[in-house]
Design an enzyme around this catalytic site. Structure first.
Site, mmCIF file in Angstrom:
data_model
loop_
_atom_site.group_PDB
_atom_site.id
_atom_site.type_symbol
_atom_site.label_atom_id
_atom_site.label_comp_id
_atom_site.label_asym_id
_atom_site.label_seq_id
_atom_site.Cartn_x
_atom_site.Cartn_y
_atom_site.Cartn_z
ATOM 1 N N ASP A 1 0.703 -1.079 0.088
ATOM 2 C CA ASP A 1 0.200 -0.038 -0.011
ATOM 3 C C ASP A 1 0.650 0.746 0.183
ATOM 4 O O ASP A 1 1.889 1.090 0.621
ATOM 5 C CB ASP A 1 -0.966 0.004 1.049
ATOM 6 C CG ASP A 1 -1.184 0.869 1.093
ATOM 7 O OD1 ASP A 1 -2.079 1.423 0.552
ATOM 8 O OD2 ASP A 1 -2.744 2.033 2.168
ATOM 9 N N HIS A 2 0.039 2.494 0.007
ATOM 10 C CA HIS A 2 0.626 3.477 -0.229
ATOM 11 C C HIS A 2 0.849 4.315 0.811
ATOM 12 O O HIS A 2 -0.463 4.123 0.668
ATOM 13 C CB HIS A 2 0.640 4.479 -2.066
ATOM 14 C CG HIS A 2 1.701 4.523 -3.028
ATOM 15 N ND1 HIS A 2 0.724 4.216 -4.130
ATOM 16 C CD2 HIS A 2 2.393 3.501 -3.433
ATOM 17 C CE1 HIS A 2 1.332 3.357 -5.268
ATOM 18 N NE2 HIS A 2 2.268 3.252 -4.732
ATOM 19 N N TYR B 1 -4.708 4.754 0.307
ATOM 20 C CA TYR B 1 -6.202 4.107 -0.699
ATOM 21 C C TYR B 1 -5.542 3.433 -1.668
ATOM 22 O O TYR B 1 -6.607 3.049 -2.437
ATOM 23 C CB TYR B 1 -7.308 4.916 -0.452
ATOM 24 C CG TYR B 1 -7.640 5.842 0.411
ATOM 25 C CD1 TYR B 1 -8.013 6.296 1.347
ATOM 26 C CD2 TYR B 1 -6.952 7.696 -0.249
ATOM 27 C CE1 TYR B 1 -7.874 7.279 2.281
ATOM 28 C CE2 TYR B 1 -7.485 8.350 0.679
ATOM 29 C CZ TYR B 1 -7.831 8.730 1.969
ATOM 30 O OH TYR B 1 -8.099 9.510 2.668
ATOM 31 N N HIS B 2 -4.548 2.370 -1.257
ATOM 32 C CA HIS B 2 -3.701 2.420 -2.992
ATOM 33 C C HIS B 2 -3.700 0.182 -2.194
ATOM 34 O O HIS B 2 -3.062 -0.037 -2.616
ATOM 35 C CB HIS B 2 -2.847 2.937 -3.318
ATOM 36 C CG HIS B 2 -3.172 3.519 -4.020
ATOM 37 N ND1 HIS B 2 -2.215 5.079 -4.707
ATOM 38 C CD2 HIS B 2 -4.460 4.211 -4.318
ATOM 39 C CE1 HIS B 2 -2.949 5.982 -4.642
ATOM 40 N NE2 HIS B 2 -4.435 5.683 -4.684
ATOM 41 N N PRO B 3 -4.439 -0.389 -1.815
ATOM 42 C CA PRO B 3 -3.615 -1.874 -0.936
ATOM 43 C C PRO B 3 -3.859 -2.436 -2.580
ATOM 44 O O PRO B 3 -4.156 -2.457 -3.341
ATOM 45 C CB PRO B 3 -4.534 -2.026 -0.430
ATOM 46 C CG PRO B 3 -5.695 -1.431 -0.629
ATOM 47 C CD PRO B 3 -5.539 -0.227 -1.110
#
Length: 520
Positions: free
Chosen positions: A289-290, A459-461
């Protein structure tokens, strides 16, 4: 029991595109199953209002396990629960990622980099973009309508510190700074549901089944026959697939569904009393994630998005689809390298002309501006696993943030750079007191403590059902689940590594590739 040629689980970015592509011939019958409901709501349509959706009935509203690297905090993970999925709840930034990302994916999957680029162009409709962008696709991408004056000052500030202006941060060579392009159409959000699903709804061979939670995959031995789902009324339905079940439930929902169906690490499945269909140790692993670490200053000039809901801006939006409510909040982005020896950017700086506090859910009490430091290439890896065999229970999400010391060191470098940007000639007129962050002269130990206390998700899983050419990967290069028949995955969970950008565009690319392989 209903029967279709294809059953797609999840009406997010990938699911909407696949539903359109697989039903386009008018012959194949397609069912698209979505746990949420409609996306028709003002806070979905108004670009600047996305944070109002967090924690609502259109959000899965997940929480992580306590994170040792972040002072044992449980982080909030919003994910869209409606038609369009997270493309109906996100900040609309269209950033594909760097060329290096996709060259690496091509090597890992045996795909052609040229085919990957062609897949992007196949769904893009970016009339103002450079020559590498598609112009005939369904996903509308536009320049922002009314960027904030402080956003242009941020661009100048980056130039002062040697960060060059580029044509578009969505390009495959994205090192530099520019206004972000957005998934909007004439001032309104334009999600995957708008781009792909809504134009296909009139097709008699496409059925969209809303408010239907998918509980498990129906298997006959190792053959996927369909899915079992439960409606809001508690009624259980079996939906059969004559050809394929395609999972598009995302990096959280897809591994959870596989685990509930007996596909995953055998020991974990037996712990929950689930019969093992296939021992697949990597299901749920490789979570990436980011992260976001914000630096926020008061703005002494009354020009920021604090005024977005003023009568003037409401009138501008209603009458002309202009003004501050058309802002995506993350109005500009800079992609930089923390180490000049790196061959591609490892950090992103997102500029927001508003105090973006606690996912934007805290209403500002005054004017402010924010720079968010994003770690693009995390070394830390986490997992998604089961807390219960009950399909209605959320899964256990452990991103394992900051478990690799290299991550914190690079974030710290980025926070120092952000503070320098606030004090450039260009941004100084808009920079007041420090609201969140550490002073430029603060010692490293104070900075590290701030990072551990304030870092959140961007919010980038991705990555929990890794695709690869090796036998350990969850899906093969055709995105079929190894060891099973009639089951494919086409969402962010299959990404081998996280991209140096945002995840909406590459998720659409993966779905476009999957659609082509299914049709072939």
């Amino acid at each position: 029991m209903e029967q279709f040629d294809y059953v797609i689980v999840g009406a997010g970015a990938a699911g909407c595109l696949l539903a359109e592509r697989l039903s386009a011939d008018g012959k194949n019958t397609v069912a698209l199953i979505e746990a949420g409901g409609s996306d028709r709501h003002p806070n979905v349509m108004i670009p600047a209002a996305f944070a109002k959706l967090f924690g609502s009935d259109r959000d899965w509203a997940y929480y992580t396990e306590p994170q040792p690297g972040l002072n044992q905090r449980r982080l909030f993970w919003p994910r869209g629960k409606m038609l369009g999925g997270s493309s109906s709840i996100n900040a609309q930034m269209y950033v594909r990622g760097h060329r290096r990302d996709y060259e690496g994916w091509a090597d890992a999957l045996g795909w052609s980099y040229a085919d990957i680029r062609a897949a992007f162009a196949g769904f893009e409709r970016y009339l103002d973009g450079g020559p590498e962008f598609g112009r005939d696709g369904a996903q509308v991408i536009e320049k922002q309508r009314d960027p904030n004056p402080t956003t242009f000052a941020f661009l100048e500030a980056c130039n002062e510190l040697g960060i060059r202006t580029i044509a578009d941060v969505g390009e495959f060579e994205n090192e530099g700074v520019q206004l972000t392009s957005v998934t909007q159409k004439r001032g309104l959000r334009f999600s995957a549901a708008d781009a792909f699903l809504r134009p296909a709804l009139g097709r008699k061979n496409l059925s969209v089944l809303k408010k239907l939670r998918t509980d498990r995959i129906e298997l006959d031995g190792t053959r996927a026959l369909g899915v079992q789902s439960t409606g809001d009324d508690g009624r259980v339905q079996t939906i059969r697939a004559r050809r394929e079940v395609v999972l598009c439930a995302g990096a959280i929902g897809t591994p959870q569904l596989l685990l509930l169906s007996g596909v995953g690490p055998a020991a974990d499945l037996r712990t929950h009393g689930i019969s093992v269909v296939r021992d697949a140790p990597e299901v749920g692993r490789n979570l990436q994630d980011h992260t976001l670490t914000g630096v926020i200053h008061h703005c002494p000039q009354p020009v920021t998005l604090f005024l977005a809901e003023s009568l003037k801006n409401l009138a501008l939006f209603v009458g002309a689809r202009r003004g501050m409510l058309t802002s995506n909040v993350g109005e500009a982005a800079a992609f930089v390298r923390s180490d000049p020896s790196l061959d591609a950017p490892d950090l992103e700086l997102i500029y927001a002309p508003v105090p973006y506090i606690d996912h934007g859910t805290v209403k500002p009490t005054g004017h402010g501006i924010s720079i968010a430091v994003i770690l693009l290439t995390p070394e830390s890896r986490g997992s998604v696993s089961l807390l219960s065999r009950d399909p209605s229970a959320p899964p256990r999400i452990d991103p394992n943030y900051q478990s690799d010391a290299r991550d914190l060191a690079r974030i710290a470098w980025g926070v120092r750079l952000a503070e320098k940007l606030f004090h450039t000639r260009a941004l100084t007129p808009f920079t007041g007191d420090l609201l969140e962050g550490v002073p430029a002269e603060a010692p490293d130990v104070e900075l590290e403590a701030y990072i551990r206390e304030q870092t959140e998700t961007l919010y980038h899983p991705v990555g929990t059902c890794r695709a690869g050419s090796d036998e350990a990967s969850v899906v093969d290069p055709s995105l079929c689940v190894r060891g099973l028949q009639g089951l494919r995955i086409a969402d962010a969970s299959v990404m081998p590594t996280i991209n140096r950008g945002h995840t909406y565009a590459p998720t659409l690319m993966l779905a476009e590739r999957a659609a082509a392989m299914i049709r072939a």
